[in-house]
Design a protein around this motif. Structure first.
Motif, short mmCIF file in Angstrom:
data_model
loop_
_atom_site.label_atom_id
_atom_site.label_comp_id
_atom_site.label_asym_id
_atom_site.label_seq_id
_atom_site.Cartn_x
_atom_site.Cartn_y
_atom_site.Cartn_z
N THR A 325 -9.86 4.97 3.64
CA THR A 325 -10.37 4.02 2.65
C THR A 325 -11.23 4.76 1.63
N GLU A 329 -11.00 1.70 -6.22
CA GLU A 329 -9.62 2.14 -6.43
C GLU A 329 -9.59 3.41 -7.27
N ASP A 357 -2.70 -1.52 2.35
CA ASP A 357 -3.19 -1.94 1.03
C ASP A 357 -2.09 -2.80 0.40
N ARG A 359 -2.47 -5.14 -1.86
CA ARG A 359 -2.79 -5.62 -3.20
C ARG A 359 -2.20 -4.71 -4.27
N SER A 404 3.96 -1.91 2.65
CA SER A 404 3.09 -3.08 2.60
C SER A 404 3.89 -4.37 2.61
N SER A 439 -7.21 -0.86 1.88
CA SER A 439 -7.70 -1.18 0.53
C SER A 439 -9.09 -0.57 0.33
N ASP A 446 -10.31 -6.73 2.69
CA ASP A 446 -9.24 -6.34 3.61
C ASP A 446 -9.71 -5.29 4.62
#
Length: 532
Positions: A325, A329, A357, A359, A404, A439, A446
Motif C-alpha cells: 500500500t 495514489e 485495488d 478503484r 480486480s 488501494s 479499502d
C-alpha cells in the motif's frame, strides 16, 4: 517510577529520565545536498544578482575623486611672545588634537568658506556630503578627498575645503587675539603709570601676534584632476553581485526546501517513518525501455534487493501474505507489487498476485492482462472458486494473477462482506507467497478493511521520492500503527541513480523451468518453513 516516602504519603520521583531524545541535528553534508538539489534556483538567483548589479553599475553616473593634503602644526608665535599658548585649553593628546582638526574640516563653517571660494550656490550640506577627511596614522597630516561628477570639479572642491579650513582657523585665531587686545585697551584706561607701560607692550605684542596667525595649518599638496573614474566599477560590482547572489540563493534554497513538504531522499523517509526500515530504493524507470530491459538493469536489481531484504525482517519465514500500500495514489505501489511478485517467482516460489485495488487497478495491466477480465470483485459476489479466475503468466513460471475484476460501486463494502478472508486463505493454500496490491491508505477505506483480516501477515509501505508529502506519509504511518498489523518496511520509488547504481548483474536471475502443478510442493514460507 521510583517512590519516595515522606511521612505517610508516597510521592513519585519526578526526576526527569536520562534517555530523553535529543533534538535532531542537520549536518553540513545535508545542507550541501539541499543546495545541490536546489542548484537551479541558486544559479538563477546568482545570475539575476550579477546581471542586476552590473546593469545598475553601467547605468550609474561616473564619479571622479581628487585629494588635497593638510599639515596641522603650531608655529609657536604665542609661545615665543608670551611664554604660553593663548589658544590652548589645557594639555591634550596629539592624536586627539589632530582628530579635532579633522572634524573641523568637514564642519558647516568650513563648508561655507569653501562654497565662498567656489562661488557656487550648491547647498552647504551637499558639499559636505561629497568630502571625506582621512588622518595619517603616524603624522599630523590629513587627506581631504572630494568625489564629484567631473575631475576638475573634484579637484576644485578638495582644494576649496583645504583652503577654507586654513581661512576659517586663521579668522577664529585672529578673533581670539583681537578679544585679548580689547581687554588690554580697556585696562590701559584705568591702569596706574607703573602698569601702563607693561600693558602697552602687551598690546603691541598682541598686534604682532594677530598679524602672524596662519590658522595652524598649511596646504602641502593641492588636488589635481584625475580622469580615471572611481565609480562605477562594473567588475567589482559584478563580483559583489556574485557574492550577494550566492548568499541570497543559498538562503532561498534552504527556505524553499524547508517549506517543501515533499520527501526527496531516503533520509527524509527514514525520519518520517522511524519505526520500520527502508527495504529498497527503486530507481526511476525509463519509459522508453521494455519491462525486460528495466528488470535487466538497476531497476531489476533493486527489486531483487527488496526480495532479499524481506529475509532479514522476516527471518523465521512464516509471513506469506504481504499487503502493498501507499499513502496516496501515483506513488508506485502497483509497480512494486508486480515486480516483487516477479522477483519472488524468479527464485522458484509459487506466487499469487491479488489485485485488491478495485478503484484504479493497474497491476494486472502491467503483466499484459486485458482490462475488464473477471477477477476479485466477481469472485466476492459469486460462488466461483479462486482457481477458476486465476490467470497464469506465461513468461513468468510460478506467477498467477487475480485481477480486480468488474469495478464495483463501493469496493470497501464489497471487501467487508466477509468472503475476502476466504479468498486470501485459498490463495495461501495454492501458493507459497500472496502479494496483495491494495488501494492507497488515506483516500479510501479499502486498505483499512484488509488490514483487519487475520490472513494478512503484514504490510509494505511504498513512497515516491520527490512526490510523497511529509504530512501524508506521517498520517499513513499513524494509521498503520493504529491497525496493529506488522509493517515489514518501506520501499521508496523514483529514486535518482547514483554512480554506484551502475554496479549490477546484466542478466536477471530468472531461470526457465517447468511450471509446478498445484499441490506438487509442500506449502513453504517466503524463505523456509511453512505456516504452523
Amino acid at each position: 517510577m521510583d517512590i519516595i516516602e515522606r511521612g505517610d504519603i508516597a510521592l513519585p520521583d519526578l526526576e526527569p529520565a536520562s534517555d530523553t531524545p535529543s533534538a535532531p541535528t542537520v549536518s553540513p553534508f545535508e545542507l550541501l545536498s539541499v543546495l545541490w538539489r536546489r542548484k537551479l534556483l541558486v544559479v538563477v538567483v546568482v545570475v539575476l544578482s550579477v546581471v542586476v548589479a552590473t546593469a545598475m553599475s553601467l547605468r550609474s553616473a561616473k564619479q571622479y575623486s581628487a585629494s588635497a593634503e593638510l599639515l596641522f602644526r603650531d608655529p609657536g608665535f604665542a609661545q615665543a611672545l608670551f611664554g604660553n599658548n593663548l589658544f590652548s585649553t589645557g594639555q591634550q593628546e596629539p592624536q586627539r588634537t589632530t582628530q579635532t582638526s579633522v572634524d573641523v574640516v568637514t564642519s558647516l563653517n568650513v563648508a561655507a568658506e569653501a562654497a565662498s571660494l567656489l562661488k557656487t550656490k550648491e547647498p552647504v550640506s551637499s558639499l559636505v556630503g561629497s568630502v571625506s577627511v582621512t588622518p595619517s596614522a603616524d603624522a599630523d597630516i590629513a587627506t581631504v578627498k572630494a568625489t564629484r561628477a567631473s575631475p576638475r570639479e573634484a579637484a576644485a572642491v578638495a582644494n576649496a575645503f583645504a583652503e577654507g579650513y586654513t581661512i576659517y582657523r586663521r579668522q577664529t585665531d585672529r578673533a581670539t587675539v583681537a578679544q585679548a587686545e580689547a581687554l588690554v585697551n580697556q585696562s590701559l584706561s584705568t591702569a596706574p603709570p607703573a602698569e601702563a607701560a607693561k600693558l602697552a607692550e602687551s598690546q603691541r605684542q598682541l598686534c604682532v601676534l594677530r598679524s602672524l596667525q596662519t590658522g595652524d595649518a598649511e596646504v602641502i599638496a593641492r588636488a589635481q584632476p584625475d580622469s580615471t573614474p572611481v565609480s562605477p566599477k562594473p567588475k567589482r560590482d559584478a563580483l559583489l553581485g556574485l557574492v550577494v547572489g550566492l548568499l541570497l540563493g543559498s538562503g532561498l534554497a534552504l527556505l524553499v526546501d524547508f517549506l517543501d513538504r515533499r520527501l526527496k531522499t531516503l533520509d527524509d523517509f527514514a525520519r518520517v517513518c522511524p519505526d520500520y526500515p527502508v527495504l529498497a530504493a527503486i530507481p526511476h524507470m525509463q519509459p522508453n525501455l521494455t519491462s525486460e530491459q528495466q528488470l535487466a538493469g538497476p531497476v531489476g536489481e533493486s527489486f531483487r534487493m527488496l526480495r532479499e531484504g524481506l529475509r532479514f525482517v522476516d527471518a523465521s519465514g512464516l509471513a506469506r501474505c504481504f499487503l502493498i500500500t501507499s499513502a496516496d495514489e501515483s506513488e508506485g505501489k502497483s509497480t512494486v507489487a508486480v515486480n516483487l511478485a516477479r522477483a519472488l517467482a524468479a527464485v522458484d516460489h509459487r506466487v499469487i498476485l491479488l489485485e485488491a485495488d478495485m478503484r484504479r487497478p493497474t497491476a494486472a495491466a502491467q503483466l499484459g492482462i486485458r482490462r475488464g477480465a473477471k477477477g476479485l470483485s466477481d469472485l466476492l459476489i459469486s460462488d466461483a472458486e479462486l482457481p477458476d479466475l486465476l490467470i497464469p503468466i506465461d513468461d513468468e513460471p510460478g506467477l498467477a494473477v487475480l485481477p480486480s475484476g468488474t469495478i464495483p460501486p463501493n469496493s470497501a463494502d464489497l471487501l467487508s462482506m466477509g468472503r475476502m478472508g476466504e479468498v486470501l486463505a485459498a490463495a495461501g493454500e495454492l501458493a507459497d507467497i500472496v502479494i496483495v496490491d491494495s488501494s492507497p491508505l488515506l483516500p479510501v477505506a479499502d486498505t483499512r478493511v484488509l488490514l483487519r483480516l487475520p490472513e494478512v501477515d503484514g504490510a509494505i509501505m511504498v513512497g515516491r521520492a520527490g512526490f510523497s508529502r511529509r504530512d501524508r506519509v506521517r498520517a499513513a504511518n499513524h494509521l498503520l500503527a493504529q491497525s496493529g498489523r506488522r509493517v515489514f518496511g518501506l520501499v521508496v520509488t523514483d529514486v535518482k541513480l547514483t554512480i554506484s547504481s551502475s554496479y549490477y548483474y546484466d542478466e536477471p536471475d530468472r531461470q526457465p523451468r517447468r511450471r509446478s502443478s498445484t499441490g506438487d510442493r509442500p506449502l513453504t514460507g517466503v524463505f523456509g518453513s511453512g505456516r504452523p
